[in-house]
Design a protein around this motif. Sequence first.
Motif, PDB file in Angstrom:
ATOM      1  N   ASP A   1       0.835  -1.211   0.000  1.00 56.98           N
ATOM      2  CA  ASP A   1       0.000   0.000   0.000  1.00 56.98           C
ATOM      3  C   ASP A   1       0.863   1.252   0.000  1.00 56.98           C
ATOM      4  O   ASP A   1       0.600   2.222  -0.735  1.00 56.98           O
ATOM      5  CB  ASP A   1      -0.924  -0.007   1.228  1.00 56.98           C
ATOM      6  N   ARG A   2       1.901   1.237   0.812  1.00 53.13           N
ATOM      7  CA  ARG A   2       2.782   2.405   0.888  1.00 53.13           C
ATOM      8  C   ARG A   2       3.514   2.626  -0.433  1.00 53.13           C
ATOM      9  O   ARG A   2       3.690   3.761  -0.886  1.00 53.13           O
ATOM     10  CB  ARG A   2       3.796   2.199   2.011  1.00 53.13           C
ATOM     11  N   ILE A   3       3.918   1.528  -1.065  1.00 52.11           N
ATOM     12  CA  ILE A   3       4.599   1.649  -2.365  1.00 52.11           C
ATOM     13  C   ILE A   3       3.651   2.254  -3.396  1.00 52.11           C
ATOM     14  O   ILE A   3       4.026   3.105  -4.210  1.00 52.11           O
ATOM     15  CB  ILE A   3       5.107   0.266  -2.819  1.00 52.11           C
ATOM     16  N   GLY A   4       2.351   1.813  -3.390  1.00 49.75           N
ATOM     17  CA  GLY A   4       1.382   2.384  -4.327  1.00 49.75           C
ATOM     18  C   GLY A   4       1.187   3.870  -4.103  1.00 49.75           C
ATOM     19  O   GLY A   4       1.170   4.662  -5.061  1.00 49.75           O
ATOM     20  N   SER A   5       1.058   4.281  -2.817  1.00 50.22           N
ATOM     21  CA  SER A   5       0.905   5.713  -2.519  1.00 50.22           C
ATOM     22  C   SER A   5       2.131   6.497  -2.956  1.00 50.22           C
ATOM     23  O   SER A   5       2.020   7.599  -3.516  1.00 50.22           O
ATOM     24  CB  SER A   5       0.658   5.899  -1.024  1.00 50.22           C
ATOM     25  N   LEU A   6       3.306   5.948  -2.717  1.00 48.07           N
ATOM     26  CA  LEU A   6       4.537   6.636  -3.138  1.00 48.07           C
ATOM     27  C   LEU A   6       4.617   6.742  -4.656  1.00 48.07           C
ATOM     28  O   LEU A   6       5.102   7.750  -5.193  1.00 48.07           O
ATOM     29  CB  LEU A   6       5.749   5.882  -2.592  1.00 48.07           C
ATOM     30  N   GLN A   7       4.173   5.707  -5.376  1.00 51.84           N
ATOM     31  CA  GLN A   7       4.171   5.784  -6.837  1.00 51.84           C
ATOM     32  C   GLN A   7       3.229   6.879  -7.324  1.00 51.84           C
ATOM     33  O   GLN A   7       3.557   7.630  -8.258  1.00 51.84           O
ATOM     34  CB  GLN A   7       3.765   4.430  -7.415  1.00 51.84           C
ATOM     35  N   GLU A   8       2.036   6.987  -6.688  1.00 54.61           N
ATOM     36  CA  GLU A   8       1.119   8.064  -7.061  1.00 54.61           C
ATOM     37  C   GLU A   8       1.751   9.432  -6.807  1.00 54.61           C
ATOM     38  O   GLU A   8       1.675  10.339  -7.645  1.00 54.61           O
ATOM     39  CB  GLU A   8      -0.178   7.919  -6.269  1.00 54.61           C
ATOM     40  N   GLU A   9       2.383   9.595  -5.641  1.00 50.55           N
ATOM     41  CA  GLU A   9       3.068  10.857  -5.344  1.00 50.55           C
ATOM     42  C   GLU A   9       4.163  11.138  -6.358  1.00 50.55           C
ATOM     43  O   GLU A   9       4.377  12.281  -6.779  1.00 50.55           O
ATOM     44  CB  GLU A   9       3.640  10.799  -3.930  1.00 50.55           C
ATOM     45  N   GLN A  10       4.869  10.082  -6.770  1.00 52.55           N
ATOM     46  CA  GLN A  10       5.929  10.257  -7.761  1.00 52.55           C
ATOM     47  C   GLN A  10       5.361  10.734  -9.095  1.00 52.55           C
ATOM     48  O   GLN A  10       5.937  11.611  -9.761  1.00 52.55           O
ATOM     49  CB  GLN A  10       6.668   8.928  -7.947  1.00 52.55           C
ATOM     50  N   GLN A  11       4.210  10.165  -9.519  1.00 57.54           N
ATOM     51  CA  GLN A  11       3.586  10.620 -10.757  1.00 57.54           C
ATOM     52  C   GLN A  11       3.161  12.079 -10.654  1.00 57.54           C
ATOM     53  O   GLN A  11       3.361  12.876 -11.598  1.00 57.54           O
ATOM     54  CB  GLN A  11       2.375   9.741 -11.059  1.00 57.54           C
ATOM     55  N   GLN A  12       2.588  12.471  -9.505  1.00 55.63           N
ATOM     56  CA  GLN A  12       2.210  13.875  -9.314  1.00 55.63           C
ATOM     57  C   GLN A  12       3.418  14.789  -9.401  1.00 55.63           C
ATOM     58  O   GLN A  12       3.387  15.851 -10.029  1.00 55.63           O
ATOM     59  CB  GLN A  12       1.508  14.033  -7.967  1.00 55.63           C
ATOM     60  N   LEU A  13       4.517  14.377  -8.751  1.00 58.50           N
ATOM     61  CA  LEU A  13       5.743  15.184  -8.799  1.00 58.50           C
ATOM     62  C   LEU A  13       6.285  15.276 -10.216  1.00 58.50           C
ATOM     63  O   LEU A  13       6.812  16.318 -10.631  1.00 58.50           O
ATOM     64  CB  LEU A  13       6.788  14.573  -7.864  1.00 58.50           C
ATOM     65  N   LYS A  14       6.190  14.178 -10.978  1.00 58.87           N
ATOM     66  CA  LYS A  14       6.632  14.225 -12.374  1.00 58.87           C
ATOM     67  C   LYS A  14       5.816  15.244 -13.167  1.00 58.87           C
ATOM     68  O   LYS A  14       6.363  16.029 -13.965  1.00 58.87           O
ATOM     69  CB  LYS A  14       6.490  12.839 -12.996  1.00 58.87           C
ATOM     70  N   GLN A  15       4.484  15.255 -12.962  1.00 60.06           N
ATOM     71  CA  GLN A  15       3.643  16.229 -13.659  1.00 60.06           C
ATOM     72  C   GLN A  15       4.027  17.654 -13.275  1.00 60.06           C
ATOM     73  O   GLN A  15       4.141  18.543 -14.136  1.00 60.06           O
ATOM     74  CB  GLN A  15       2.173  15.959 -13.323  1.00 60.06           C
ATOM     75  N   GLN A  16       4.251  17.883 -11.971  1.00 61.46           N
ATOM     76  CA  GLN A  16       4.666  19.220 -11.528  1.00 61.46           C
ATOM     77  C   GLN A  16       5.999  19.610 -12.139  1.00 61.46           C
ATOM     78  O   GLN A  16       6.202  20.759 -12.556  1.00 61.46           O
ATOM     79  CB  GLN A  16       4.754  19.246 -10.002  1.00 61.46           C
ATOM     80  N   ASN A  17       6.920  18.653 -12.219  1.00 63.95           N
ATOM     81  CA  ASN A  17       8.224  18.948 -12.840  1.00 63.95           C
ATOM     82  C   ASN A  17       8.069  19.309 -14.311  1.00 63.95           C
ATOM     83  O   ASN A  17       8.757  20.214 -14.832  1.00 63.95           O
ATOM     84  CB  ASN A  17       9.136  17.733 -12.699  1.00 63.95           C
ATOM     85  N   GLU A  18       7.178  18.601 -15.026  1.00 67.69           N
ATOM     86  CA  GLU A  18       6.956  18.930 -16.437  1.00 67.69           C
ATOM     87  C   GLU A  18       6.392  20.334 -16.596  1.00 67.69           C
ATOM     88  O   GLU A  18       6.815  21.105 -17.480  1.00 67.69           O
ATOM     89  CB  GLU A  18       6.000  17.897 -17.038  1.00 67.69           C
ATOM     90  N   LEU A  19       5.426  20.700 -15.713  1.00 70.87           N
ATOM     91  CA  LEU A  19       4.881  22.065 -15.780  1.00 70.87           C
ATOM     92  C   LEU A  19       5.958  23.108 -15.521  1.00 70.87           C
ATOM     93  O   LEU A  19       6.052  24.131 -16.221  1.00 70.87           O
ATOM     94  CB  LEU A  19       3.750  22.199 -14.751  1.00 70.87           C
ATOM     95  N   ILE A  20       6.806  22.840 -14.513  1.00 69.93           N
ATOM     96  CA  ILE A  20       7.883  23.794 -14.186  1.00 69.93           C
ATOM     97  C   ILE A  20       8.865  23.897 -15.341  1.00 69.93           C
ATOM     98  O   ILE A  20       9.354  24.990 -15.685  1.00 69.93           O
ATOM     99  CB  ILE A  20       8.577  23.362 -12.889  1.00 69.93           C
TER     100      ILE A  20
END
Length: 680
Positions: free
Chosen positions: A320-339
């Motif tokens: 479960d923790r790995i899944g949540s971390l993967q979701e957070e990682q995808q969100q961070l990737k999207q934020q990095n692309e916007l930046i």
Amino acid sequence: KEEDFEVIDKNQLPDAAELRNEEKAKPEEARWSAPILSLAKKASENLALSYGSALKSASLVGLVSKPGSSDSPAKTNTRCHTMEERANLMNMMKLSIKILIQSALSLGRTLDSDFPPLQQFFVVLEHCLKHGLKVKKTFIGQNKSFFGPLELVEKLCPEASDIATSVKNLPELKTAVGRGRAWLYLALMQKKLADYLKVLLDHKHLLSEFYEPDALMMEEEGAVIVGLLVGLNVIDANLCLKGEDLDSQVGVIDFSLYLKETQDSDGKQDGGITAVLDQKHYVEELNRHLSCTVADLQNKIDCLEKTNSKLQEELAAATDRIGSLQEEQQQLKQQNELIRERSEKSVEVTKEDTKVELDTYKQSRQGLDEMYSDVWKQLKEEKKIRLELEKELELQIGMKTEMEIAMKLLEKDTHEKQDTLVALRQQLEEVKAINLQMFHKSQNAECSLQQKTEAISSFEGKTNEMMSSMKQMEERLQQAEKARQAAEERCSKMKQELTGRLDLCRQQMAQLDSKCSTLEKELKSEKEQRQTLQKELHQEKDATTLLKTELQQMEGLKKELRKLQDEKQQLKKVHEEQEQALQEMGLHLSQSKLKMEDIKEVNKALKGHTWLKDDEATHCKQCKKEFSISRRKHHCRNCGDIFCNTCSSNELALPSYPKPVRVCDNCHTLLLQQCSSNSS
């Protein structure tokens, strides 16, 4: 020499009539000791008879003095005393060996160190070995121990080296007496006590260092005792040396064991009952040990199941923790692309601004170049005019005085122009300093933005072009200075030669004043352009600061990404370790199940086994050979059947026995196969 035992004299014993009178006089409570006294009387009669036979044999040999001999009565008394001691010890050894063999065969099992006849046997044997020992004087004091001659066995018989090393390695033994007793225990367990003592008796020249000539081990009685010890090979002894205080034991002979009691017809039945009880205790002990092992294995299985459930829960939480971390990682990737998109847009905007500024700067430079070309044309015209003036000065030599006044005025004007030129140079130096500052700042901005933006690299090239153009301007200024110097030299020549035409010169001076005013206006316009350039530079600085902040934000985001990647790797490692632990737990569970099955098989096999009696077996079960005095009976501690020595020479540790015990060949192979299967 004083010994620990006492020689019984026949004169000291009471008669039968006296004993009967005493029994009648005593009350009924004291009559229970009558059979013991009768047995003591018989034992004393036997000892007296043996004493008499020993005296007769001594008189025949010539040890006892005859009436016509020349020996002193003291020597004859000592010889008789030693002969009595030897005879008594030999008789006691016979009795102890006989009772030990009878009691061991009646029990039908291995003997422990707590068995009273075995203890008395060792006490009598110790007295026999101590008889006639020489006293050795050392620095500490006198030493009298029978362990010295026993140490010779290691040199004479290499098979006894194991006994000597094991006795020396025991930390509990501190005296030579304790080591000697331990040596006798181990030799009896190996069934080689008679062999080792026979080797000693074969080398009497070595024993003479330890024993007196009339000692028991130096005479024929020693050989008789060694022959009697051969019968002890029938006995199986399991003696534990750890925990026993062999150093401080007192060797006192208990004569009550050797007094023959009246046996009834119930003796055989008691022996059979004891054998059945021993077999029952043996089976109960086996069952108890097996039930304990089964309970321990069941507890281990429960513990393993609990740990397995805990690990599965932890695995679920980790997934479960790995899944949540993967979701957070995808969100961070999207934020990095916007930046990144924003930063690229801002970089493009800055590129366009720098291009526009460079175009304006080039245009301003082109205007300055045109101005400088006009100045050069004017200077050429002035040169032509000065040539004409030189020609005119040749004609107007007469008007030197007036010209000198005019020259003074011209000198003042030239000084003023020089001041203006110095001011212009200072302004040019300020421009150079500003340009250098701009260059340094652009270099710093380039160093910080070289790795990420290509626009800054193009800007750097453009600044280099600006520097080259500035260098060209400096070269032009140097050329202008050289021309000015040449003009000054020519003016100095003109001072000497100019004499006339002051009016024309004044007119020319007016023209020059007008030109200077125009130049001043041009300088003002250049200053305004510089101010605009400085404003543009400030704007560029602000843009670079914004870019730096954005870069810092990008670096922070990169660090967060690295942290998240490290956490992901750590979680992967934990996941892998948990999977390995689960695999190991599965292996342990499979092994424990196999062990449980093996134990169940052993229980089934043990339920079918019975402990055979000695009377029931007349032949070996494996080789079918008949038992005799030389071929003795041995019980297998696993199956309970009776085998000969060759068919049951193996030893293994069983669950019911803490130490290795005797096992037959078939049980030995089966147990080894079970051990190998369990280990695999």
